[in-house]
Design a protein around this motif. Structure first.
Motif, PDB file in Angstrom:
ATOM      1  N   ARG A   1       6.169  11.086   1.366  1.00 47.57           N
ATOM      2  CA  ARG A   1       7.006  11.609   3.232  1.00 47.57           C
ATOM      3  C   ARG A   1       5.418  10.681   3.833  1.00 47.57           C
ATOM      4  NH1 ARG A   1       6.238  17.034   5.801  1.00 47.57           N
ATOM      5  NH2 ARG A   1       4.543  16.551   5.792  1.00 47.57           N
ATOM      6  N   GLN A   2       5.187  10.622   3.660  1.00 47.00           N
ATOM      7  CA  GLN A   2       4.203   9.454   4.348  1.00 47.00           C
ATOM      8  C   GLN A   2       4.185   7.965   3.683  1.00 47.00           C
ATOM      9  OE1 GLN A   2       0.369  10.217   4.850  1.00 47.00           O
ATOM     10  NE2 GLN A   2      -0.562   8.456   5.838  1.00 47.00           N
TER      11      GLN A   2
ATOM     12  N   ARG B   1       9.548   2.695   5.257  1.00 51.66           N
ATOM     13  CA  ARG B   1      10.184   1.939   6.803  1.00 51.66           C
ATOM     14  C   ARG B   1       9.603   1.355   7.863  1.00 51.66           C
ATOM     15  NH1 ARG B   1      12.202   7.968   5.518  1.00 51.66           N
ATOM     16  NH2 ARG B   1      10.527   8.105   7.591  1.00 51.66           N
ATOM     17  N   GLN B   2       8.666   2.082   9.070  1.00 51.43           N
ATOM     18  CA  GLN B   2       7.623   1.075   9.427  1.00 51.43           C
ATOM     19  C   GLN B   2       7.374  -0.646   9.122  1.00 51.43           C
ATOM     20  OE1 GLN B   2       4.357   3.513  10.432  1.00 51.43           O
ATOM     21  NE2 GLN B   2       5.921   5.388  11.845  1.00 51.43           N
ATOM     22  N   GLY B   3       7.262  -0.640   8.280  1.00 52.77           N
ATOM     23  CA  GLY B   3       7.556  -2.030   7.803  1.00 52.77           C
ATOM     24  C   GLY B   3       8.138  -2.525   7.579  1.00 52.77           C
TER      25      GLY B   3
ATOM     26  N   ARG C   1       0.618  -1.219   0.066  1.00 56.55           N
ATOM     27  CA  ARG C   1      -0.147   0.061  -0.165  1.00 56.55           C
ATOM     28  C   ARG C   1       0.879   1.317  -0.246  1.00 56.55           C
ATOM     29  NH1 ARG C   1      -2.093  -2.632   3.901  1.00 56.55           N
ATOM     30  NH2 ARG C   1      -1.706  -0.812   5.770  1.00 56.55           N
ATOM     31  N   ALA C   2       2.276   1.418   1.104  1.00 57.60           N
ATOM     32  CA  ALA C   2       2.747   2.270   1.064  1.00 57.60           C
ATOM     33  C   ALA C   2       3.194   2.574  -0.415  1.00 57.60           C
ATOM     34  CB  ALA C   2       3.415   2.152   1.927  1.00 57.60           C
TER      35      ALA C   2
END
Length: 214
Positions: free
Chosen positions: A204-205, A211-213, A86-87
């Protein structure tokens, strides 16, 4: 420009954690299908006007409707997939929005040194038509303006379209009053800058979620 909160409380967890709406509901999928159809029809109408009038503002508006149809389809495909997918889809949409802004800016500069002023009344009329189409899409999406990068990119595109249509309509009025092509060209530059700002917010989001994933 400050960004609104992107998280909402988790309903199924007593730990006080927060989750981001990922669009994985039948209602949201139906909304996206409706919005895709609205944007595709608006593109056909405005592209014809832009071609006949040689208008930078109308060209920007028409291209954005086409890009939105494609990006909403990508958003629909990405729903329910992993965070990284998704990101990544949102990152692609942010990059394509940035490229669209660069193209519009280049077209506006080219129009600044060539061509006669377009017909202001036609630009304003089609700009208002675009505003109505975008207004319907925004009403459908306003309850889902916050969420993950994929969901948020859909709302940012729709918000841009509302701004864009008003700018196009205003540019048409100024072209009609002044008999000059400059209001149309200035509108094209303003829209390019709006697209660049949104592209950066989406990218940016998306990078943060990637990174979180990881």
């Amino acid at each position: 420009m400050s960004q609104p909160a992107l998280e909402e409380p988790s309903a199924g967890c007593g730990c006080g954690a927060a989750v981001k709406f990922d669009g994985a509901t039948p209602a949201y999928r139906r909304i996206l299908w409706s919005v895709i159809a609205i944007n595709a029809l608006a593109f056909v109408a405005l592209a014809g006007g832009a071609w006949l009038q040689g208008s930078a503002a109308l060209g920007a508006n028409a291209l954005d409707f086409l890009a939105d149809s494609a990006t909403y389809a990508i958003s629909l495909w990405a729903i329910g997939r992993s965070t990284r997918v998704r990101a990544g889809a949102a990152l692609l949409k942010g990059a394509s929005l940035g490229l669209l802004a660069a193209f519009i800016l280049g077209f506006a500069i080219w129009r600044a040194v060539s061509g006669a002023p377009p017909e202001g009344a036609v630009i304003s009329g089609l700009g208002l038509l675009g505003f109505v189409a975008n207004g319907v899409a925004a009403l459908l999406l306003v309850r889902h303006r916050e969420g993950d990068a994929n969901v948020r990119s859909v709302w940012l595109c729709t918000r841009n379209d509302l701004i864009e249509s008003l700018v196009v309509a205003a540019a048409g009025g100024l072209v009609w009053i002044t008999a000059s092509r400059w209001p149309d060209l200035i509108a094209g530059v303003i829209l390019a800058l709006v697209f660049l700002q949104s592209a950066w917010a989406i990218i940016r989001q998306s990078r943060q979620e990637l990174r979180q994933g990881s």
